[in-house]
Motif scaffolding. Sequence first.
Motif, PDB file in Angstrom:
ATOM      1  N   VAL A  94      23.729 -34.835  15.276  1.00 34.43           N
ATOM      2  CA  VAL A  94      23.030 -33.557  15.415  1.00 34.43           C
ATOM      3  C   VAL A  94      22.842 -32.960  14.020  1.00 34.43           C
ATOM      4  O   VAL A  94      23.482 -33.391  13.059  1.00 34.43           O
ATOM      5  CB  VAL A  94      23.825 -32.584  16.321  1.00 34.43           C
ATOM      6  CG1 VAL A  94      23.881 -33.096  17.744  1.00 34.43           C
ATOM      7  CG2 VAL A  94      25.242 -32.370  15.783  1.00 34.43           C
ATOM      8  N   PRO A  95      21.936 -31.960  13.868  1.00 27.90           N
ATOM      9  CA  PRO A  95      21.720 -31.364  12.544  1.00 27.90           C
ATOM     10  C   PRO A  95      23.023 -30.866  11.924  1.00 27.90           C
ATOM     11  O   PRO A  95      23.825 -30.190  12.571  1.00 27.90           O
ATOM     12  CB  PRO A  95      20.760 -30.205  12.855  1.00 27.90           C
ATOM     13  CG  PRO A  95      20.032 -30.634  14.083  1.00 27.90           C
ATOM     14  CD  PRO A  95      21.029 -31.397  14.892  1.00 27.90           C
ATOM     15  N   THR A  96      23.214 -31.223  10.648  1.00 28.64           N
ATOM     16  CA  THR A  96      24.463 -30.906   9.960  1.00 28.64           C
ATOM     17  C   THR A  96      24.178 -30.523   8.516  1.00 28.64           C
ATOM     18  O   THR A  96      23.440 -31.229   7.813  1.00 28.64           O
ATOM     19  CB  THR A  96      25.420 -32.115   9.975  1.00 28.64           C
ATOM     20  OG1 THR A  96      25.655 -32.507  11.328  1.00 28.64           O
ATOM     21  CG2 THR A  96      26.745 -31.783   9.315  1.00 28.64           C
ATOM     22  N   GLY A  97      24.756 -29.408   8.078  1.00 24.13           N
ATOM     23  CA  GLY A  97      24.652 -28.982   6.690  1.00 24.13           C
ATOM     24  C   GLY A  97      26.026 -28.932   6.054  1.00 24.13           C
ATOM     25  O   GLY A  97      26.997 -28.519   6.689  1.00 24.13           O
ATOM     26  N   ILE A  98      26.109 -29.338   4.792  1.00 19.79           N
ATOM     27  CA  ILE A  98      27.387 -29.397   4.084  1.00 19.79           C
ATOM     28  C   ILE A  98      27.266 -28.621   2.782  1.00 19.79           C
ATOM     29  O   ILE A  98      26.333 -28.842   1.998  1.00 19.79           O
ATOM     30  CB  ILE A  98      27.791 -30.851   3.786  1.00 19.79           C
ATOM     31  CG1 ILE A  98      27.878 -31.648   5.085  1.00 19.79           C
ATOM     32  CG2 ILE A  98      29.108 -30.909   3.025  1.00 19.79           C
ATOM     33  CD1 ILE A  98      28.083 -33.138   4.873  1.00 19.79           C
ATOM     34  N   GLY A  99      28.192 -27.695   2.562  1.00 21.73           N
ATOM     35  CA  GLY A  99      28.208 -26.898   1.343  1.00 21.73           C
ATOM     36  C   GLY A  99      28.950 -27.603   0.219  1.00 21.73           C
ATOM     37  O   GLY A  99      29.462 -28.711   0.378  1.00 21.73           O
ATOM     38  N   THR A 100      29.012 -26.945  -0.941  1.00 17.47           N
ATOM     39  CA  THR A 100      29.710 -27.532  -2.082  1.00 17.47           C
ATOM     40  C   THR A 100      31.215 -27.314  -1.954  1.00 17.47           C
ATOM     41  O   THR A 100      31.687 -26.423  -1.259  1.00 17.47           O
ATOM     42  CB  THR A 100      29.224 -26.914  -3.395  1.00 17.47           C
ATOM     43  OG1 THR A 100      29.408 -25.491  -3.350  1.00 17.47           O
ATOM     44  CG2 THR A 100      27.757 -27.224  -3.633  1.00 17.47           C
ATOM     45  N   SER A 139      18.335 -29.680   7.439  1.00 15.42           N
ATOM     46  CA  SER A 139      18.713 -30.822   8.268  1.00 15.42           C
ATOM     47  C   SER A 139      17.934 -30.836   9.583  1.00 15.42           C
ATOM     48  O   SER A 139      17.589 -31.907  10.090  1.00 15.42           O
ATOM     49  CB  SER A 139      20.224 -30.779   8.539  1.00 15.42           C
ATOM     50  OG  SER A 139      20.623 -31.827   9.377  1.00 15.42           O
ATOM     51  N   ARG A 140      17.648 -29.667  10.139  1.00 13.36           N
ATOM     52  CA  ARG A 140      16.872 -29.604  11.378  1.00 13.36           C
ATOM     53  C   ARG A 140      15.506 -30.259  11.189  1.00 13.36           C
ATOM     54  O   ARG A 140      15.001 -30.953  12.075  1.00 13.36           O
ATOM     55  CB  ARG A 140      16.680 -28.158  11.817  1.00 13.36           C
ATOM     56  CG  ARG A 140      17.927 -27.455  12.318  1.00 13.36           C
ATOM     57  CD  ARG A 140      17.556 -26.139  12.970  1.00 13.36           C
ATOM     58  NE  ARG A 140      18.720 -25.380  13.379  1.00 13.36           N
ATOM     59  CZ  ARG A 140      19.200 -24.329  12.733  1.00 13.36           C
ATOM     60  NH1 ARG A 140      18.590 -23.906  11.630  1.00 13.36           N
ATOM     61  NH2 ARG A 140      20.265 -23.685  13.176  1.00 13.36           N
ATOM     62  N   ARG A 141      14.899 -30.031  10.025  1.00 13.44           N
ATOM     63  CA  ARG A 141      13.566 -30.565   9.776  1.00 13.44           C
ATOM     64  C   ARG A 141      13.609 -32.032   9.357  1.00 13.44           C
ATOM     65  O   ARG A 141      12.757 -32.821   9.735  1.00 13.44           O
ATOM     66  CB  ARG A 141      12.881 -29.749   8.667  1.00 13.44           C
ATOM     67  CG  ARG A 141      12.646 -28.294   9.037  1.00 13.44           C
ATOM     68  CD  ARG A 141      12.079 -27.536   7.855  1.00 13.44           C
ATOM     69  NE  ARG A 141      11.831 -26.140   8.178  1.00 13.44           N
ATOM     70  CZ  ARG A 141      10.698 -25.680   8.680  1.00 13.44           C
ATOM     71  NH1 ARG A 141       9.708 -26.512   8.926  1.00 13.44           N
ATOM     72  NH2 ARG A 141      10.539 -24.410   8.938  1.00 13.44           N
ATOM     73  N   ALA A 142      14.635 -32.380   8.580  1.00 13.46           N
ATOM     74  CA  ALA A 142      14.704 -33.732   8.035  1.00 13.46           C
ATOM     75  C   ALA A 142      15.242 -34.738   9.041  1.00 13.46           C
ATOM     76  O   ALA A 142      15.003 -35.938   8.921  1.00 13.46           O
ATOM     77  CB  ALA A 142      15.580 -33.743   6.784  1.00 13.46           C
ATOM     78  N   GLY A 143      16.010 -34.259  10.033  1.00 15.74           N
ATOM     79  CA  GLY A 143      16.583 -35.164  11.023  1.00 15.74           C
ATOM     80  C   GLY A 143      17.742 -35.972  10.494  1.00 15.74           C
ATOM     81  O   GLY A 143      18.059 -37.036  11.043  1.00 15.74           O
ATOM     82  N   THR A 144      18.389 -35.512   9.445  1.00 14.58           N
ATOM     83  CA  THR A 144      19.534 -36.219   8.862  1.00 14.58           C
ATOM     84  C   THR A 144      20.478 -35.181   8.258  1.00 14.58           C
ATOM     85  O   THR A 144      20.032 -34.074   7.905  1.00 14.58           O
ATOM     86  CB  THR A 144      19.057 -37.209   7.780  1.00 14.58           C
ATOM     87  OG1 THR A 144      20.163 -37.965   7.306  1.00 14.58           O
ATOM     88  CG2 THR A 144      18.427 -36.474   6.611  1.00 14.58           C
ATOM     89  N   PRO A 145      21.772 -35.466   8.125  1.00 16.07           N
ATOM     90  CA  PRO A 145      22.686 -34.513   7.487  1.00 16.07           C
ATOM     91  C   PRO A 145      22.235 -34.223   6.058  1.00 16.07           C
ATOM     92  O   PRO A 145      21.816 -35.129   5.326  1.00 16.07           O
ATOM     93  CB  PRO A 145      24.032 -35.233   7.508  1.00 16.07           C
ATOM     94  CG  PRO A 145      23.933 -36.181   8.652  1.00 16.07           C
ATOM     95  CD  PRO A 145      22.504 -36.638   8.670  1.00 16.07           C
ATOM     96  N   ILE A 146      22.314 -32.965   5.658  1.00 12.00           N
ATOM     97  CA  ILE A 146      21.888 -32.539   4.325  1.00 12.00           C
ATOM     98  C   ILE A 146      23.079 -31.909   3.601  1.00 12.00           C
ATOM     99  O   ILE A 146      23.787 -31.066   4.153  1.00 12.00           O
ATOM    100  CB  ILE A 146      20.722 -31.537   4.391  1.00 12.00           C
ATOM    101  CG1 ILE A 146      19.492 -32.201   5.011  1.00 12.00           C
ATOM    102  CG2 ILE A 146      20.402 -30.991   3.012  1.00 12.00           C
ATOM    103  CD1 ILE A 146      18.905 -33.331   4.200  1.00 12.00           C
ATOM    104  N   GLU A 147      23.262 -32.332   2.362  1.00 16.55           N
ATOM    105  CA  GLU A 147      24.341 -31.807   1.544  1.00 16.55           C
ATOM    106  C   GLU A 147      23.746 -30.891   0.472  1.00 16.55           C
ATOM    107  O   GLU A 147      22.831 -31.288  -0.253  1.00 16.55           O
ATOM    108  CB  GLU A 147      25.100 -32.966   0.896  1.00 16.55           C
ATOM    109  CG  GLU A 147      26.278 -32.537   0.070  1.00 16.55           C
ATOM    110  CD  GLU A 147      27.012 -33.742  -0.503  1.00 16.55           C
ATOM    111  OE1 GLU A 147      27.947 -33.529  -1.301  1.00 16.55           O
ATOM    112  OE2 GLU A 147      26.638 -34.888  -0.168  1.00 16.55           O
ATOM    113  N   TYR A 148      24.237 -29.673   0.388  1.00  7.98           N
ATOM    114  CA  TYR A 148      23.754 -28.734  -0.614  1.00  7.98           C
ATOM    115  C   TYR A 148      24.253 -29.169  -1.985  1.00  7.98           C
ATOM    116  O   TYR A 148      25.421 -29.518  -2.152  1.00  7.98           O
ATOM    117  CB  TYR A 148      24.237 -27.318  -0.308  1.00  7.98           C
ATOM    118  CG  TYR A 148      23.627 -26.258  -1.193  1.00  7.98           C
ATOM    119  CD1 TYR A 148      22.507 -25.560  -0.769  1.00  7.98           C
ATOM    120  CD2 TYR A 148      24.158 -25.964  -2.448  1.00  7.98           C
ATOM    121  CE1 TYR A 148      21.928 -24.593  -1.580  1.00  7.98           C
ATOM    122  CE2 TYR A 148      23.591 -25.008  -3.266  1.00  7.98           C
ATOM    123  CZ  TYR A 148      22.476 -24.318  -2.827  1.00  7.98           C
ATOM    124  OH  TYR A 148      21.909 -23.368  -3.621  1.00  7.98           O
TER     125      TYR A 148
END
Length: 520
Positions: free
Chosen positions: A375-381, A402-411
């Motif tokens: 599922v959409p996932t965001g990761i902070g520093t 991540s919602r738009r990219a369809g993959t976990p996104i790391e800030y």
Amino acid sequence: MELDKGTFTVTKLAKAKDLGLRLVHGGTGVERAVGIPFAIERWGPIPELHGGELVFTSGRHLGEDWTEWKVLLEGAKAAGAAGVIIGLGSGAAFETLPAELLRLAGANDLPVLTADYAEMGRIAHTVTGLHSESQRDAYRRPLELQMEITAIVARGGSFGDLLDGWQQRTQEPVAVFDRLGRVMARSSAFPSSLLTPLGKRLASHEAPRLGEHFNLSATTLEAAPDMASAETGERVEIYPFAGNDTVRGYCVRIPTGQETAELAAPALRSLLALEFERLWFLDESARRKRAERFARLLTLTEPGSARTFLRSLGIEGGPLRGVAIEARNETHAEVLIDDLAVVLAAPFIRHRHRIVECLATVDPRQALADYGLDVPTGIGTRGAPEHSARSIRQATLALETSRRAGTPIEYVDGASHEFLINAAPSDYLEAFSSAALAPIENSRGGEALLRTLHTWLLERRSIEATAERMGVHRHTVRNRMQRIVQITGHDLDGIDAQTELWLAFKARGFRDGETSPKGP
């Protein structure tokens, strides 16, 4: 009549004294379950049967036509009959069974019984009643088993009590694992050597999903000298059970093949699901406390106060990393806050509707990949405890991408353009980069011009540093930059032009530290 319930076979019928049947040929089918009587007193092919019927006949329509008797016996077996009862005596074709009929029975390996023709009606009536009683009993036993195991739960029994109760009534060892492959309980006879390999299997991506179940052998699980027995059959069955539409845990049975157990097994899984839901509500106070601690830590921006707060909870003041996850629904969010508290070693976690937020003490990227989150996932520093609020804000921003990219996104600090690129459609990015870079790329020596421009931006617009990095003379770099200005018409001293070209390079696949686009 002395006939045990649940053992309604040809052999048992032959041994029932009150019926007056005599087994003249048994064969391999004597232990088959017997169905209702079916009379045949005419010529023609055997009608289609449902399986297990007892074919009654007087043989008067066949007489001594052994060819037709052969057709009858072969047809009865092919149609799925459990056996044939031939009436003898007055009114039937024969007073005693002819040797030729006995030979034909042996050739067809079909159970054949004889009876007094005058008693055939009574026998058929009795067998029909026995069959009906057997069918009622076959459904009654699973219902009684369901009621008995439900009573165990209603009396406040634990998981262990429920599983032991199941084993006592069915002779089936059974165990329960949670979603992460941890053993919750097992019955006394469940092999301990299976627990570790099963746990590893269930913790992996190979675990069954809702609507699926696995049948595995001990060999497949690389375990179990103590499982190799006739009682277990060397097999295990793994069924997930659910709360709403989310897997709560796994029920692992070592089946015996009993029909009663098979019919009652769904009730066992339902009771396990209800128990998991009950335990979840019992732990609600602990979840609320974790959420309160989470909110409290976000307000502490001074190093001293944040670390003092952590020490008061018995937690070392190490770095934390914000994670924001959009669950499929609120039930899934409830499951995630339990799982991620373990997977991410996250003492601070909460969910608001579908959004789960936590502060992880371990690297969340590999842990979430191993967990199989999709599922959409965001990761902070990663940062000190006093910077927790900042890391959560970064994770929330990454979640939007991540919602738009369809993959976990790391800030990544200082790399907000990465979010813009990940969020934009690929065709738009291609058009944007082509519009900005194509005039340079299509000119004479375009590849060298692109590499020079990209290096110049990397080196903060320093001619000398660009020349040194590329291994060319600084006049070469200066001449190339002048050509780029002429080709594009851009004032490269302006921040807008620099930003547009930098984003175009990123969209094209150029990365920091590289002087050519990243390949596929």
